[in-house]
Design an enzyme around this catalytic site. Structure first.
Site, PDB file in Angstrom:
ATOM      1  N   TYR A   1    -100.394  46.738  -9.392  1.00 36.51           N
ATOM      2  CA  TYR A   1    -100.015  46.775 -10.803  1.00 36.51           C
ATOM      3  C   TYR A   1    -100.008  48.218 -11.313  1.00 36.51           C
ATOM      4  CZ  TYR A   1    -100.564  41.681 -11.103  1.00 36.51           C
ATOM      5  OH  TYR A   1    -100.440  40.318 -10.925  1.00 36.51           O
TER       6      TYR A   1
ATOM      7  N   GLY B   1     -91.831  34.265 -21.352  1.00 38.61           N
ATOM      8  CA  GLY B   1     -91.719  34.204 -22.804  1.00 38.61           C
ATOM      9  C   GLY B   1     -90.790  33.134 -23.325  1.00 38.61           C
TER      10      GLY B   1
END
Length: 328
Positions: free
Chosen positions: A53, A216
Protein backbone atom coordinates in the site's frame (compact mmCIF):
# COMPACT_ATOMS: atom_id res chain seq x y z
CA UNK A 1 -18.84 -1.10 19.19
CA UNK A 2 -19.70 -4.75 18.67
CA UNK A 3 -16.97 -7.38 18.77
CA UNK A 4 -16.64 -10.95 17.57
CA UNK A 5 -14.00 -13.66 17.49
CA UNK A 6 -11.72 -13.81 14.47
CA UNK A 7 -12.73 -17.14 13.00
CA UNK A 8 -12.22 -20.01 15.40
CA UNK A 9 -9.64 -18.11 17.47
CA UNK A 10 -10.07 -16.46 20.84
CA UNK A 11 -9.03 -13.09 19.40
CA UNK A 12 -11.69 -10.37 19.70
CA UNK A 13 -11.99 -7.92 16.82
CA UNK A 14 -14.42 -5.12 16.06
CA UNK A 15 -17.25 -5.80 13.57
CA UNK A 16 -15.81 -3.08 11.34
CA UNK A 17 -12.21 -3.26 10.18
CA UNK A 18 -10.33 -0.05 9.41
CA UNK A 19 -8.77 -0.29 5.96
CA UNK A 20 -5.73 1.93 5.44
CA UNK A 21 -5.15 1.69 1.68
CA UNK A 22 -5.92 5.40 1.25
CA UNK A 23 -3.27 6.46 3.76
CA UNK A 24 -0.55 8.14 1.72
CA UNK A 25 -1.98 8.22 -1.80
CA UNK A 26 -5.37 9.77 -0.90
CA UNK A 27 -5.09 10.86 2.73
CA UNK A 28 -2.10 12.78 4.06
CA UNK A 29 -0.29 11.61 7.16
CA UNK A 30 -1.85 14.01 9.64
CA UNK A 31 -5.36 13.14 8.54
CA UNK A 32 -4.45 9.44 8.60
CA UNK A 33 -3.35 9.83 12.22
CA UNK A 34 -6.66 11.53 13.03
CA UNK A 35 -8.66 8.72 11.41
CA UNK A 36 -6.78 6.04 13.36
CA UNK A 37 -7.20 7.94 16.63
CA UNK A 38 -10.92 8.41 15.99
CA UNK A 39 -11.27 4.71 15.15
CA UNK A 40 -9.92 3.85 18.59
CA UNK A 41 -12.35 6.31 20.15
CA UNK A 42 -15.16 4.45 18.41
CA UNK A 43 -13.83 1.12 19.68
CA UNK A 44 -12.56 -0.09 16.30
CA UNK A 45 -9.55 -2.23 17.17
CA UNK A 46 -9.02 -4.12 13.88
CA UNK A 47 -6.72 -2.34 11.39
CA UNK A 48 -5.80 -3.76 7.98
CA UNK A 49 -2.89 -2.76 5.74
CA UNK A 50 -0.40 -4.31 3.30
CA UNK A 51 3.27 -3.95 2.49
CA UNK A 52 2.43 -2.74 -1.04
CA UNK A 53 0.00 0.00 0.00
CA UNK A 54 1.21 3.43 -1.01
CA UNK A 55 2.03 1.97 -4.42
CA UNK A 56 5.71 2.94 -4.43
CA UNK A 57 7.58 -0.31 -5.00
CA UNK A 58 9.56 -1.39 -1.96
CA UNK A 59 8.73 1.62 0.21
CA UNK A 60 5.72 0.41 2.19
CA UNK A 61 4.40 3.96 2.42
CA UNK A 62 1.21 3.12 4.32
CA UNK A 63 2.98 0.81 6.77
CA UNK A 64 5.43 3.61 7.52
CA UNK A 65 2.56 6.01 8.27
CA UNK A 66 1.03 3.49 10.68
CA UNK A 67 4.44 2.93 12.26
CA UNK A 68 4.88 6.63 12.96
CA UNK A 69 1.38 6.69 14.45
CA UNK A 70 2.27 3.80 16.76
CA UNK A 71 5.50 5.58 17.72
CA UNK A 72 3.46 8.34 19.37
CA UNK A 73 2.74 5.90 22.18
CA UNK A 74 -0.34 6.30 24.33
CA UNK A 75 -1.08 2.58 24.18
CA UNK A 76 -1.91 2.74 20.48
CA UNK A 77 -0.12 -0.44 19.50
CA UNK A 78 -1.48 -2.47 22.40
CA UNK A 79 -5.08 -1.58 21.54
CA UNK A 80 -4.82 -2.47 17.84
CA UNK A 81 -5.20 -5.89 16.25
CA UNK A 82 -2.85 -5.27 13.33
CA UNK A 83 -3.16 -7.09 10.02
CA UNK A 84 -0.76 -6.71 7.11
CA UNK A 85 0.05 -8.74 4.00
CA UNK A 86 2.82 -10.44 2.04
CA UNK A 87 2.98 -11.43 -1.63
CA UNK A 88 3.19 -8.30 -3.78
CA UNK A 89 6.31 -7.08 -5.57
CA UNK A 90 8.62 -5.16 -3.25
CA UNK A 91 11.60 -4.86 -5.59
CA UNK A 92 12.88 -5.61 -9.07
CA UNK A 93 14.69 -8.86 -8.32
CA UNK A 94 13.00 -12.28 -8.75
CA UNK A 95 12.79 -13.16 -5.04
CA UNK A 96 11.23 -9.89 -3.94
CA UNK A 97 7.66 -11.10 -4.43
CA UNK A 98 5.54 -14.21 -3.96
CA UNK A 99 5.36 -16.70 -1.11
CA UNK A 100 8.77 -18.33 -1.03
CA UNK A 101 10.08 -18.91 2.49
CA UNK A 102 12.76 -16.33 1.75
CA UNK A 103 10.26 -13.65 0.76
CA UNK A 104 7.85 -14.43 3.61
CA UNK A 105 10.59 -14.10 6.24
CA UNK A 106 12.15 -11.02 4.67
CA UNK A 107 8.78 -9.32 4.16
CA UNK A 108 7.82 -9.90 7.78
CA UNK A 109 11.08 -8.37 9.01
CA UNK A 110 10.64 -5.36 6.70
CA UNK A 111 7.01 -4.85 7.76
CA UNK A 112 7.95 -5.01 11.44
CA UNK A 113 10.57 -2.33 10.86
CA UNK A 114 8.23 -0.04 8.93
CA UNK A 115 5.37 -0.55 11.38
CA UNK A 116 7.69 0.04 14.36
CA UNK A 117 6.32 -2.95 16.21
CA UNK A 118 7.62 -6.26 17.54
CA UNK A 119 4.73 -8.36 16.27
CA UNK A 120 2.04 -8.65 13.61
CA UNK A 121 -1.29 -9.96 14.86
CA UNK A 122 -2.53 -11.24 11.49
CA UNK A 123 -0.03 -11.90 8.67
CA UNK A 124 -2.04 -12.44 5.49
CA UNK A 125 -1.02 -13.92 2.17
CA UNK A 126 -2.26 -11.29 -0.28
CA UNK A 127 -2.76 -13.83 -3.06
CA UNK A 128 -2.33 -17.55 -3.55
CA UNK A 129 0.97 -18.82 -4.96
CA UNK A 130 0.58 -21.60 -7.52
CA UNK A 131 4.31 -22.36 -7.54
CA UNK A 132 5.21 -22.58 -3.84
CA UNK A 133 4.45 -25.83 -1.96
CA UNK A 134 2.42 -25.52 1.20
CA UNK A 135 5.16 -27.30 3.15
CA UNK A 136 7.50 -24.38 2.41
CA UNK A 137 4.91 -21.73 3.22
CA UNK A 138 3.92 -23.30 6.51
CA UNK A 139 7.54 -23.90 7.54
CA UNK A 140 8.21 -20.18 7.13
CA UNK A 141 5.03 -19.17 8.96
CA UNK A 142 5.73 -21.61 11.79
CA UNK A 143 9.15 -20.03 12.23
CA UNK A 144 7.66 -16.55 12.51
CA UNK A 145 5.01 -17.75 14.96
CA UNK A 146 7.63 -19.52 17.08
CA UNK A 147 9.67 -16.30 17.16
CA UNK A 148 6.63 -14.33 18.32
CA UNK A 149 6.77 -12.06 15.27
CA UNK A 150 3.43 -13.32 13.90
CA UNK A 151 0.48 -14.46 16.01
CA UNK A 152 -2.04 -15.60 13.37
CA UNK A 153 -1.95 -16.31 9.64
CA UNK A 154 -4.62 -15.36 7.13
CA UNK A 155 -5.22 -15.44 3.39
CA UNK A 156 -6.67 -13.07 0.83
CA UNK A 157 -8.13 -13.67 -2.62
CA UNK A 158 -8.03 -17.47 -2.25
CA UNK A 159 -10.42 -19.85 -3.97
CA UNK A 160 -12.33 -22.33 -1.84
CA UNK A 161 -10.10 -25.24 -2.83
CA UNK A 162 -7.02 -23.18 -1.92
CA UNK A 163 -8.39 -22.81 1.60
CA UNK A 164 -8.94 -26.56 1.78
CA UNK A 165 -5.44 -27.34 0.51
CA UNK A 166 -3.89 -24.89 2.95
CA UNK A 167 -5.77 -26.21 5.96
CA UNK A 168 -5.24 -29.88 5.20
CA UNK A 169 -1.52 -29.23 4.84
CA UNK A 170 -1.41 -27.26 8.09
CA UNK A 171 -3.32 -30.01 9.90
CA UNK A 172 -0.72 -32.57 8.86
CA UNK A 173 1.89 -30.36 10.52
CA UNK A 174 -0.27 -29.89 13.66
CA UNK A 175 -0.28 -26.15 12.90
CA UNK A 176 -3.24 -23.79 13.36
CA UNK A 177 -2.99 -22.69 9.73
CA UNK A 178 -5.33 -20.01 8.41
CA UNK A 179 -7.74 -18.18 10.69
CA UNK A 180 -9.23 -15.76 8.13
CA UNK A 181 -9.82 -15.12 4.45
CA UNK A 182 -10.12 -11.64 2.96
CA UNK A 183 -12.25 -11.60 -0.20
CA UNK A 184 -14.16 -9.12 -2.30
CA UNK A 185 -17.76 -9.48 -1.19
CA UNK A 186 -20.69 -7.13 -1.54
CA UNK A 187 -24.23 -7.04 -2.92
CA UNK A 188 -22.90 -6.72 -6.48
CA UNK A 189 -20.19 -9.36 -6.12
CA UNK A 190 -21.45 -12.53 -4.44
CA UNK A 191 -19.23 -15.21 -5.98
CA UNK A 192 -17.68 -16.16 -2.62
CA UNK A 193 -21.03 -17.61 -1.55
CA UNK A 194 -20.48 -20.54 -3.92
CA UNK A 195 -17.35 -22.09 -2.39
CA UNK A 196 -15.09 -19.62 -0.57
CA UNK A 197 -17.55 -18.79 2.22
CA UNK A 198 -18.65 -22.42 2.74
CA UNK A 199 -14.99 -23.54 2.89
CA UNK A 200 -14.12 -20.72 5.29
CA UNK A 201 -16.97 -21.65 7.60
CA UNK A 202 -16.08 -25.36 7.43
CA UNK A 203 -12.48 -24.69 8.49
CA UNK A 204 -13.32 -22.00 11.03
CA UNK A 205 -11.97 -19.03 9.09
CA UNK A 206 -13.48 -15.59 9.55
CA UNK A 207 -14.38 -13.87 6.28
CA UNK A 208 -13.18 -10.27 5.96
CA UNK A 209 -14.93 -8.62 2.99
CA UNK A 210 -13.02 -5.97 1.06
CA UNK A 211 -14.69 -3.42 -1.22
CA UNK A 212 -17.99 -3.73 0.69
CA UNK A 213 -19.42 -0.77 -1.23
CA UNK A 214 -18.07 -1.95 -4.60
CA UNK A 215 -15.95 1.10 -5.20
CA UNK A 216 -18.58 3.42 -3.76
CA UNK A 217 -21.42 2.31 -6.04
CA UNK A 218 -23.42 0.99 -3.08
CA UNK A 219 -22.82 4.12 -1.04
CA UNK A 220 -25.40 6.33 -2.73
CA UNK A 221 -23.35 7.05 -5.85
CA UNK A 222 -26.20 8.33 -8.02
CA UNK A 223 -27.53 10.64 -5.33
CA UNK A 224 -24.04 11.95 -4.61
CA UNK A 225 -23.34 12.54 -8.29
CA UNK A 226 -26.50 14.61 -8.51
CA UNK A 227 -25.17 16.61 -5.57
CA UNK A 228 -21.78 17.07 -7.24
CA UNK A 229 -19.92 14.33 -5.35
CA UNK A 230 -19.03 10.64 -5.85
CA UNK A 231 -15.86 11.39 -7.80
CA UNK A 232 -14.83 7.72 -7.84
CA UNK A 233 -17.99 6.74 -9.72
CA UNK A 234 -17.36 9.21 -12.54
CA UNK A 235 -14.36 7.53 -14.16
CA UNK A 236 -12.59 4.24 -14.77
CA UNK A 237 -13.97 0.89 -13.67
CA UNK A 238 -16.44 2.47 -11.26
CA UNK A 239 -18.02 4.46 -14.08
CA UNK A 240 -18.26 1.33 -16.22
CA UNK A 241 -19.80 -0.63 -13.36
CA UNK A 242 -22.31 2.14 -12.70
CA UNK A 243 -23.31 2.25 -16.36
CA UNK A 244 -23.83 -1.51 -16.40
CA UNK A 245 -25.87 -1.51 -13.18
CA UNK A 246 -27.52 1.91 -13.17
CA UNK A 247 -31.11 0.67 -13.14
CA UNK A 248 -30.36 -1.66 -10.24
CA UNK A 249 -28.48 1.02 -8.29
CA UNK A 250 -31.35 3.46 -8.79
CA UNK A 251 -33.82 0.89 -7.41
CA UNK A 252 -31.45 0.16 -4.53
CA UNK A 253 -31.14 3.81 -3.56
CA UNK A 254 -34.93 4.13 -3.68
CA UNK A 255 -35.27 1.11 -1.38
CA UNK A 256 -32.82 2.64 1.06
CA UNK A 257 -34.69 5.95 0.96
CA UNK A 258 -37.94 4.12 1.69
CA UNK A 259 -36.24 2.44 4.65
CA UNK A 260 -34.91 5.78 5.87
CA UNK A 261 -31.38 4.37 5.76
CA UNK A 262 -28.18 5.51 4.08
CA UNK A 263 -27.23 3.16 1.19
CA UNK A 264 -23.75 2.61 2.62
CA UNK A 265 -25.23 1.56 5.96
CA UNK A 266 -27.56 -0.92 4.26
CA UNK A 267 -24.71 -2.43 2.20
CA UNK A 268 -22.53 -2.83 5.28
CA UNK A 269 -25.45 -3.99 7.40
CA UNK A 270 -26.25 -6.67 4.83
CA UNK A 271 -22.68 -7.99 5.06
CA UNK A 272 -22.79 -7.92 8.85
CA UNK A 273 -25.92 -10.10 8.69
CA UNK A 274 -24.23 -12.78 6.58
CA UNK A 275 -23.17 -15.94 8.44
CA UNK A 276 -19.41 -16.32 8.55
CA UNK A 277 -18.58 -12.64 8.03
CA UNK A 278 -16.26 -11.23 10.69
CA UNK A 279 -15.79 -7.58 9.73
CA UNK A 280 -16.19 -5.67 6.46
CA UNK A 281 -13.24 -3.40 5.68
CA UNK A 282 -14.13 0.28 5.58
CA UNK A 283 -11.68 2.62 3.86
CA UNK A 284 -12.43 6.18 4.98
CA UNK A 285 -10.48 9.05 3.45
CA UNK A 286 -11.67 11.46 6.14
CA UNK A 287 -12.73 11.39 9.79
CA UNK A 288 -16.26 12.33 8.69
CA UNK A 289 -16.45 9.27 6.46
CA UNK A 290 -15.26 7.10 9.35
CA UNK A 291 -17.90 8.57 11.68
CA UNK A 292 -20.60 7.93 9.09
CA UNK A 293 -19.65 4.26 8.79
CA UNK A 294 -20.70 3.55 12.37
CA UNK A 295 -24.35 3.82 11.37
CA UNK A 296 -24.14 0.37 9.79
CA UNK A 297 -23.86 -1.25 13.21
CA UNK A 298 -27.41 -0.18 14.05
CA UNK A 299 -28.97 -1.48 10.82
CA UNK A 300 -31.32 -4.42 11.25
CA UNK A 301 -32.71 -5.75 7.97
CA UNK A 302 -36.05 -7.55 7.98
CA UNK A 303 -36.64 -10.76 6.06
CA UNK A 304 -38.73 -8.75 3.61
CA UNK A 305 -35.86 -6.32 2.98
CA UNK A 306 -33.35 -9.15 2.63
CA UNK A 307 -35.61 -10.79 0.06
CA UNK A 308 -35.90 -7.52 -1.86
CA UNK A 309 -32.10 -7.17 -1.85
CA UNK A 310 -31.85 -10.68 -3.31
CA UNK A 311 -34.23 -9.60 -6.05
CA UNK A 312 -32.13 -6.54 -6.86
CA UNK A 313 -28.80 -8.30 -6.48
CA UNK A 314 -29.42 -11.98 -7.27
CA UNK A 315 -26.94 -14.49 -5.87
CA UNK A 316 -24.93 -16.55 -8.34
CA UNK A 317 -26.89 -19.39 -9.90
CA UNK A 318 -29.72 -20.57 -7.69
CA UNK A 319 -28.13 -19.04 -4.60
CA UNK A 320 -26.27 -20.54 -1.70
CA UNK A 321 -23.22 -22.81 -1.88
CA UNK A 322 -22.22 -25.15 -4.65
CA UNK A 323 -23.10 -27.59 -5.98
CA UNK A 324 -26.74 -26.77 -5.17
CA UNK A 325 -26.27 -23.30 -6.68
CA UNK A 326 -25.88 -24.84 -10.13
CA UNK A 327 -27.14 -28.42 -9.77
CA UNK A 328 -29.87 -30.35 -7.99
Amino acid sequence: MDYTNLGRTGLSVSRLCLGTMNFGPQTEEGDSFAIMDRALEHGINFYDTANVYGWKVGEGVTEQIIGRWFAQGGGRRDRVVLATKVYGRMGDWPNEQGLSARHIIRSCEDSLRRLQTDWIDLFQMHHVSRTTPWEEIWQAMETLVAQGKVLYVGSSNFAGWHLAAAQESAARRHFLGLVSEQSIYNLLTRHVELEVLPAARHYGLGLIPWSPLHGGLLGGAIRKMAEGGAARAKSGRSADALAANRTTIEAYEKLCADLGQDPADVALGWLLSRPGVTAPIIGPRTVAQLDASLGALAVRLTDETLARLDELFPPVGQGGPGPEAWAW
